[in-house]
Write a protein that holds these residues in place. Structure first.
Motif, PDB file in Angstrom:
ATOM      1  N   GLU A   6       0.791  -1.105   0.208  1.00  0.00           N
ATOM      2  CA  GLU A   6      -0.122  -0.199  -0.108  1.00  0.00           C
ATOM      3  C   GLU A   6       0.982   1.300   0.119  1.00  0.00           C
ATOM      4  O   GLU A   6       0.493   2.414  -0.639  1.00  0.00           O
ATOM      5  CB  GLU A   6      -0.852   0.167   1.452  1.00  0.00           C
ATOM      6  N   LYS A  10       2.179   3.043  -3.002  1.00  0.00           N
ATOM      7  CA  LYS A  10       0.750   4.074  -4.020  1.00  0.00           C
ATOM      8  C   LYS A  10       0.745   5.064  -4.401  1.00  0.00           C
ATOM      9  O   LYS A  10       0.743   5.099  -3.186  1.00  0.00           O
ATOM     10  CB  LYS A  10      -0.527   3.711  -3.701  1.00  0.00           C
ATOM     11  N   HIS A  63      -0.911   8.405  -4.595  1.00  0.00           N
ATOM     12  CA  HIS A  63      -2.026   9.221  -4.824  1.00  0.00           C
ATOM     13  C   HIS A  63      -3.311   8.009  -5.012  1.00  0.00           C
ATOM     14  O   HIS A  63      -4.360   9.134  -5.745  1.00  0.00           O
ATOM     15  CB  HIS A  63      -2.081  10.402  -5.874  1.00  0.00           C
ATOM     16  N   PRO A  64      -3.472   7.784  -3.959  1.00  0.00           N
ATOM     17  CA  PRO A  64      -4.899   7.157  -4.205  1.00  0.00           C
ATOM     18  C   PRO A  64      -5.852   7.478  -3.465  1.00  0.00           C
ATOM     19  O   PRO A  64      -5.600   8.676  -2.664  1.00  0.00           O
ATOM     20  CB  PRO A  64      -4.219   5.635  -2.797  1.00  0.00           C
ATOM     21  N   GLU A  65      -6.718   7.339  -3.861  1.00  0.00           N
ATOM     22  CA  GLU A  65      -8.209   7.598  -3.193  1.00  0.00           C
ATOM     23  C   GLU A  65      -8.192   6.983  -1.912  1.00  0.00           C
ATOM     24  O   GLU A  65      -8.689   8.020  -1.031  1.00  0.00           O
ATOM     25  CB  GLU A  65      -9.595   7.293  -4.115  1.00  0.00           C
ATOM     26  N   LYS A  66      -7.889   6.464  -1.278  1.00  0.00           N
ATOM     27  CA  LYS A  66      -7.770   6.113   0.616  1.00  0.00           C
ATOM     28  C   LYS A  66      -6.341   5.022   0.342  1.00  0.00           C
ATOM     29  O   LYS A  66      -6.466   3.870  -0.499  1.00  0.00           O
ATOM     30  CB  LYS A  66      -9.031   5.327   1.223  1.00  0.00           C
ATOM     31  N   SER A 120      -4.259   1.907   2.632  1.00  0.00           N
ATOM     32  CA  SER A 120      -4.489   1.767   4.069  1.00  0.00           C
ATOM     33  C   SER A 120      -3.557   1.516   4.279  1.00  0.00           C
ATOM     34  O   SER A 120      -2.264   0.963   3.595  1.00  0.00           O
ATOM     35  CB  SER A 120      -4.910   0.295   3.677  1.00  0.00           C
ATOM     36  N   ASN A 177      -2.365  16.230   4.474  1.00  0.00           N
ATOM     37  CA  ASN A 177      -3.785  15.778   4.553  1.00  0.00           C
ATOM     38  C   ASN A 177      -4.808  16.958   5.019  1.00  0.00           C
ATOM     39  O   ASN A 177      -5.837  17.315   4.492  1.00  0.00           O
ATOM     40  CB  ASN A 177      -4.591  14.234   5.052  1.00  0.00           C
TER      41      ASN A 177
END
Length: 400
Positions: A131, A134, A136-139, A141, A335
């Motif tokens: 994870e 990754k 710029h993932p949407e969410k 984990s 964020n």
């Protein structure tokens, strides 16, 4: 002798912002590669764990840096939002790893602490490895999470004056009711029997009910007529609790140099006579062995260090292996404000030894945990802002 996280020589880290203020600005490097061992060495503050001489020194009103046990929340009321306290893979509540008290010079960061939590499952950490790569993932984990909390000098939780160093400093405000099992997260669920014991999750309620020796099944009826339930965490699976003390790495460099001049060397001759550079050159072409050699050379100054901290804008983490290091785009923006995050501290695997984590196929293990925080230490709307941790395993075969 103890030092605060900015290198100031003071009697205690806990009262550093009351004694002096320093301008601190954190900026990321301009290179894509986050670390390069051949660059000029930046002074680091090293963290060590020790059993607290006075239990009260780990209470939140003394602004501790600590590892294991339960956290001493800086803002004791407005805890991290629901579900941010869970492992995103197994859904279990995260376990408290450590917290670092690291105040900055701005008015809104007079008090500032960083909290690291992680799932104790190695299976979840292995999934976490995929994870974190990754971009710029949407969410995203994660099984490892970091929270930043900061307060101005004048606030509703603590006196604006330095705390009494005798254990008599009161708490100005009661904190949120915590889970009676882990003593970590907000206890929003109440036992239907005694109506006094609280839990952060159904899993911790079940664990408390079934635990041997500490079973709430036995004490539930007794608490029905009791004035209040215990405020201590009942879980016997929490990591051992320690105070984190600090020392400047440059002080160790000086001490080691003086000792080598007078009493002979305690470290390999390759380091003392300058041929360490040749050793690193001989390892060119094998980046992992080169990184490991440099890592070992630096760590040998203080083998029991569990944390490396620096507020210097040029500071970089010390990577045990070359593979599995992030580049700049791998570190997500803040964020809250969308600003750049920079390196602030890293946790070393020596902490696992003090936590009595035994070697095993499924045992928790890491090479280093590197924490990146908002360079502006933005205020935001939430009391606890989530920051970013990059975990490097000893073997990067699990990386995607």
């Amino acid at each position: 002798m103890e030092f605060d996280l900015n290198g100031a020589n003071i009697s205690s880290l806990r009262i550093s912002p009351f004694d002096e203020e320093e301008d601190e600005v954190q900026n990321n490097d301009t290179e894509d590669d986050i670390s390069d061992e051949e660059e000029e060495r930046i002074p680091m503050t090293l963290g060590f764990v020790d059993k607290a001489k006075n239990k009260w020194s780990l209470h939140r009103q003394y602004f501790p840096s600590k590892a294991g046990g339960s956290p001493a929340w800086l803002d004791p009321v407005n805890l991290p939002l629901e579900k941010s306290n869970l492992c995103d893979f197994c859904g279990d509540p995260l376990q408290f790893l450590l917290q670092v008290y690291a105040p900055l010079s701005e008015e809104w960061t007079f008090h500032r602490s960083l909290f690291v939590f992680m799932c104790p499952s190695m299976a979840c950490l292995l999934r976490d490895q995929h994870e974190q790569w990754k971009r710029h993932p949407e969410k995203l984990s994660r099984s490892v999470k970091v929270f930043r909390c900061q307060l101005p000098r004048d606030n509703s939780f603590y006196s604006s004056e330095a705390p009494n160093e005798d254990g008599t400093e009161p708490s100005l405000t009661a904190g949120a009711p915590l889970c009676n099992w882990c003593g970590t997260w907000k206890g929003d669920k109440i036992c239907g029997g005694c109506r006094r014991v609280r839990y952060c999750s159904g899993k911790h309620q079940t664990a408390h009910w079934r635990s041997s020796g500490l079973s709430h099944k036995v004490s539930c009826r007794q608490l029905e007529t009791s004035a209040k339930s215990t405020e201590l965490a009942a879980s016997n699976s929490l990591w051992p609790e320690y105070e984190i003390t600090n020392e400047d790495e440059c002080e160790l460099d000086t001490e080691m140099s003086a000792y080598n001049d007078t009493a002979g060397s305690l470290i390999p001759r390759t380091r003392v006579d300058g041929s360490h550079t040749k050793l690193l050159k001989d390892l060119e072409g094998d980046d992992d062995k080169r990184s490991w050699a440099f890592f070992q050379e630096r760590i040998s100054l203080a083998p029991d260090q569990i944390l490396r901290y620096s507020s210097d804008a040029k500071a970089k983490p010390l990577w045990p292996v070359s593979s599995g290091r992030p580049s700049r785009p791998d570190i997500p923006k803040c964020n809250c404000c969308g600003g750049t995050r920079g390196f602030e501290f890293q946790v070393l695997p020596q902490l696992l030894y003090y936590f009595h984590v035994k070697d095993g196929e499924d045992s928790l293990d890491w090479a280093t945990i590197v924490v990146y925080t908002c360079e502006a230490s933005c205020q935001g709307n939430e009391a606890y802002k989530e920051e970013f941790a990059w975990v490097q395993l000893a073997s990067q075969s699990s990386q995607s």
